[in-house]
Write a protein that holds these residues in place. Sequence first.
Motif, PDB file in Angstrom:
ATOM      1  N   GLY A  44       0.845  -1.194   0.000  1.00 53.60           N
ATOM      2  CA  GLY A  44       0.000   0.000   0.000  1.00 53.60           C
ATOM      3  C   GLY A  44       0.875   1.236   0.000  1.00 53.60           C
ATOM      4  O   GLY A  44       1.954   1.247   0.582  1.00 53.60           O
ATOM      5  N   GLY A  45       0.433   2.265  -0.672  1.00 56.44           N
ATOM      6  CA  GLY A  45       1.225   3.486  -0.767  1.00 56.44           C
ATOM      7  C   GLY A  45       0.345   4.707  -0.908  1.00 56.44           C
ATOM      8  O   GLY A  45      -0.850   4.611  -1.184  1.00 56.44           O
ATOM      9  N   ASP A  46       0.962   5.842  -0.713  1.00 50.45           N
ATOM     10  CA  ASP A  46       0.253   7.111  -0.803  1.00 50.45           C
ATOM     11  C   ASP A  46       0.045   7.534  -2.244  1.00 50.45           C
ATOM     12  O   ASP A  46       0.886   7.304  -3.108  1.00 50.45           O
ATOM     13  N   VAL A  47      -1.091   8.182  -2.474  1.00 52.47           N
ATOM     14  CA  VAL A  47      -1.418   8.794  -3.759  1.00 52.47           C
ATOM     15  C   VAL A  47      -1.812  10.235  -3.462  1.00 52.47           C
ATOM     16  O   VAL A  47      -2.616  10.486  -2.564  1.00 52.47           O
ATOM     17  N   ALA A  48      -1.229  11.170  -4.190  1.00 46.50           N
ATOM     18  CA  ALA A  48      -1.557  12.588  -4.014  1.00 46.50           C
ATOM     19  C   ALA A  48      -1.966  13.161  -5.363  1.00 46.50           C
ATOM     20  O   ALA A  48      -1.304  12.929  -6.372  1.00 46.50           O
ATOM     21  N   VAL A  49      -3.063  13.915  -5.373  1.00 44.61           N
ATOM     22  CA  VAL A  49      -3.551  14.583  -6.581  1.00 44.61           C
ATOM     23  C   VAL A  49      -3.435  16.085  -6.343  1.00 44.61           C
ATOM     24  O   VAL A  49      -3.907  16.600  -5.324  1.00 44.61           O
ATOM     25  N   ALA A  93      -1.609  22.525 -10.386  1.00 39.83           N
ATOM     26  CA  ALA A  93      -0.716  23.694 -10.365  1.00 39.83           C
ATOM     27  C   ALA A  93       0.059  23.761  -9.042  1.00 39.83           C
ATOM     28  O   ALA A  93       0.262  24.831  -8.493  1.00 39.83           O
ATOM     29  N   GLY A  94       0.454  22.609  -8.532  1.00 37.06           N
ATOM     30  CA  GLY A  94       1.241  22.550  -7.308  1.00 37.06           C
ATOM     31  C   GLY A  94       0.440  22.627  -6.023  1.00 37.06           C
ATOM     32  O   GLY A  94       1.004  22.551  -4.933  1.00 37.06           O
ATOM     33  N   VAL A  95      -0.887  22.752  -6.120  1.00 37.56           N
ATOM     34  CA  VAL A  95      -1.733  22.849  -4.927  1.00 37.56           C
ATOM     35  C   VAL A  95      -2.387  21.481  -4.675  1.00 37.56           C
ATOM     36  O   VAL A  95      -3.104  20.968  -5.538  1.00 37.56           O
ATOM     37  N   PRO A  96      -2.147  20.882  -3.507  1.00 37.44           N
ATOM     38  CA  PRO A  96      -2.748  19.579  -3.198  1.00 37.44           C
ATOM     39  C   PRO A  96      -4.273  19.669  -3.165  1.00 37.44           C
ATOM     40  O   PRO A  96      -4.838  20.597  -2.587  1.00 37.44           O
ATOM     41  N   LEU A  97      -4.929  18.703  -3.808  1.00 33.55           N
ATOM     42  CA  LEU A  97      -6.388  18.655  -3.832  1.00 33.55           C
ATOM     43  C   LEU A  97      -6.950  17.450  -3.095  1.00 33.55           C
ATOM     44  O   LEU A  97      -8.030  17.530  -2.509  1.00 33.55           O
ATOM     45  N   ALA A  98      -6.254  16.316  -3.164  1.00 30.26           N
ATOM     46  CA  ALA A  98      -6.783  15.092  -2.558  1.00 30.26           C
ATOM     47  C   ALA A  98      -5.662  14.090  -2.318  1.00 30.26           C
ATOM     48  O   ALA A  98      -4.606  14.161  -2.950  1.00 30.26           O
ATOM     49  N   ARG A  99      -5.936  13.162  -1.395  1.00 29.55           N
ATOM     50  CA  ARG A  99      -4.991  12.104  -1.074  1.00 29.55           C
ATOM     51  C   ARG A  99      -5.735  10.773  -1.011  1.00 29.55           C
ATOM     52  O   ARG A  99      -6.924  10.738  -0.718  1.00 29.55           O
ATOM     53  N   GLY A 100      -4.996   9.704  -1.245  1.00 33.17           N
ATOM     54  CA  GLY A 100      -5.570   8.366  -1.142  1.00 33.17           C
ATOM     55  C   GLY A 100      -4.475   7.353  -0.889  1.00 33.17           C
ATOM     56  O   GLY A 100      -3.300   7.719  -0.715  1.00 33.17           O
ATOM     57  N   ARG A 101      -4.851   6.088  -0.863  1.00 31.89           N
ATOM     58  CA  ARG A 101      -3.894   4.998  -0.664  1.00 31.89           C
ATOM     59  C   ARG A 101      -4.200   3.884  -1.642  1.00 31.89           C
ATOM     60  O   ARG A 101      -5.365   3.579  -1.902  1.00 31.89           O
ATOM     61  N   THR A 102      -3.153   3.292  -2.148  1.00 31.90           N
ATOM     62  CA  THR A 102      -3.323   2.082  -2.946  1.00 31.90           C
ATOM     63  C   THR A 102      -3.399   0.904  -1.984  1.00 31.90           C
ATOM     64  O   THR A 102      -2.740   0.912  -0.947  1.00 31.90           O
ATOM     65  N   ILE A 118      -0.547  13.504 -10.531  1.00 33.81           N
ATOM     66  CA  ILE A 118      -0.764  12.392  -9.619  1.00 33.81           C
ATOM     67  C   ILE A 118       0.596  11.838  -9.241  1.00 33.81           C
ATOM     68  O   ILE A 118       1.390  11.468 -10.108  1.00 33.81           O
ATOM     69  N   GLU A 119       0.869  11.808  -7.951  1.00 32.90           N
ATOM     70  CA  GLU A 119       2.127  11.267  -7.447  1.00 32.90           C
ATOM     71  C   GLU A 119       1.798  10.064  -6.584  1.00 32.90           C
ATOM     72  O   GLU A 119       0.866  10.114  -5.773  1.00 32.90           O
ATOM     73  N   LEU A 120       2.534   8.973  -6.789  1.00 33.68           N
ATOM     74  CA  LEU A 120       2.231   7.760  -6.055  1.00 33.68           C
ATOM     75  C   LEU A 120       3.478   6.954  -5.753  1.00 33.68           C
ATOM     76  O   LEU A 120       4.460   6.998  -6.495  1.00 33.68           O
ATOM     77  N   GLY A 121       3.399   6.261  -4.647  1.00 36.34           N
ATOM     78  CA  GLY A 121       4.424   5.300  -4.286  1.00 36.34           C
ATOM     79  C   GLY A 121       3.898   3.919  -4.604  1.00 36.34           C
ATOM     80  O   GLY A 121       2.784   3.565  -4.226  1.00 36.34           O
ATOM     81  N   LEU A 122       4.690   3.146  -5.330  1.00 36.17           N
ATOM     82  CA  LEU A 122       4.262   1.819  -5.761  1.00 36.17           C
ATOM     83  C   LEU A 122       5.426   0.859  -5.580  1.00 36.17           C
ATOM     84  O   LEU A 122       6.469   1.041  -6.209  1.00 36.17           O
ATOM     85  N   ALA A 123       5.237  -0.124  -4.703  1.00 42.96           N
ATOM     86  CA  ALA A 123       6.321  -1.047  -4.331  1.00 42.96           C
ATOM     87  C   ALA A 123       7.487  -0.192  -3.855  1.00 42.96           C
ATOM     88  O   ALA A 123       7.336   0.593  -2.942  1.00 42.96           O
ATOM     89  N   TRP A 124       8.608  -0.251  -4.503  1.00 46.49           N
ATOM     90  CA  TRP A 124       9.763   0.544  -4.063  1.00 46.49           C
ATOM     91  C   TRP A 124      10.015   1.735  -4.974  1.00 46.49           C
ATOM     92  O   TRP A 124      11.005   2.433  -4.837  1.00 46.49           O
ATOM     93  N   VAL A 148      -8.303   3.245  -7.425  1.00 45.30           N
ATOM     94  CA  VAL A 148      -7.876   4.045  -6.278  1.00 45.30           C
ATOM     95  C   VAL A 148      -8.786   5.267  -6.186  1.00 45.30           C
ATOM     96  O   VAL A 148      -9.119   5.871  -7.210  1.00 45.30           O
ATOM     97  N   LYS A 149      -9.165   5.627  -4.976  1.00 46.05           N
ATOM     98  CA  LYS A 149      -9.960   6.842  -4.756  1.00 46.05           C
ATOM     99  C   LYS A 149      -9.124   7.800  -3.920  1.00 46.05           C
ATOM    100  O   LYS A 149      -8.561   7.409  -2.900  1.00 46.05           O
ATOM    101  N   ALA A 150      -9.031   9.046  -4.371  1.00 46.18           N
ATOM    102  CA  ALA A 150      -8.338  10.102  -3.627  1.00 46.18           C
ATOM    103  C   ALA A 150      -9.371  11.146  -3.236  1.00 46.18           C
ATOM    104  O   ALA A 150     -10.154  11.596  -4.071  1.00 46.18           O
ATOM    105  N   THR A 151      -9.391  11.501  -1.958  1.00 48.20           N
ATOM    106  CA  THR A 151     -10.373  12.456  -1.454  1.00 48.20           C
ATOM    107  C   THR A 151      -9.682  13.537  -0.633  1.00 48.20           C
ATOM    108  O   THR A 151      -8.492  13.448  -0.342  1.00 48.20           O
ATOM    109  N   SER A 152     -10.459  14.521  -0.230  1.00 48.30           N
ATOM    110  CA  SER A 152      -9.942  15.639   0.555  1.00 48.30           C
ATOM    111  C   SER A 152     -10.828  15.880   1.764  1.00 48.30           C
ATOM    112  O   SER A 152     -12.032  15.621   1.717  1.00 48.30           O
ATOM    113  N   ALA A 153     -10.216  16.378   2.817  1.00 49.85           N
ATOM    114  CA  ALA A 153     -10.998  16.781   3.992  1.00 49.85           C
ATOM    115  C   ALA A 153     -11.473  18.229   3.841  1.00 49.85           C
ATOM    116  O   ALA A 153     -12.378  18.662   4.530  1.00 49.85           O
ATOM    117  N   GLY A 154     -10.853  18.965   2.904  1.00 48.84           N
ATOM    118  CA  GLY A 154     -11.244  20.349   2.656  1.00 48.84           C
ATOM    119  C   GLY A 154     -12.474  20.420   1.781  1.00 48.84           C
ATOM    120  O   GLY A 154     -12.911  19.430   1.207  1.00 48.84           O
TER     121      GLY A 154
END
Length: 149
Positions: free
Chosen positions: A55-60, A63-72, A117-123, A87-93
């Motif tokens: 499992g890893g982090d996903v960030a959406v 223009a450089g402003v974070p909108l949502a996060r999720g996990r694989t 979209i930035e994600l960590g996958l395996a290594w 994968v679903k990425a959501t925001s608390a804002g």
Amino acid sequence: MESVAYPDNKPTTCSAELVGFTGLQPATDPGATSPSFDLILHIDNGHDFYIRHDGGDVAVSYAGVPLARGRTPSFEMAYKEARAQPVKATSAGVGVPEDLFRLMTEERKWGVAQLRIELGLAWDTFTCDVDLDGQNRVSECYRPTLEQN
């Protein structure tokens, strides 16, 4: 990496597909909701060995402003296996900051609006730039380098 000793050993590759989104309205709108993105990660294990992903982090962002996060989710892949992973990425804002919304609106008019979209996958760490509108919402991901940042 491909090697002389193991010529069939290829790196893990992936692409990201934007299949839906909600909440892309100004935060000041009375009915504003949290940004949410439905993605499908297409993963291809090119290695000659199994990989395990815990499992890893996903960030959406836009223009450089974070909108949502999720996990694989966690998974294992056999050698040379390919899979599609939702994968679903959501925001608390709530909503999108007003200045960012104006920029997004203008870029959408021109057909150049892209989510990062930035994600960590395996290594590995991957970055994908996916079109927000239009027919092609699939983007090949790349491994970021210092020159690309």
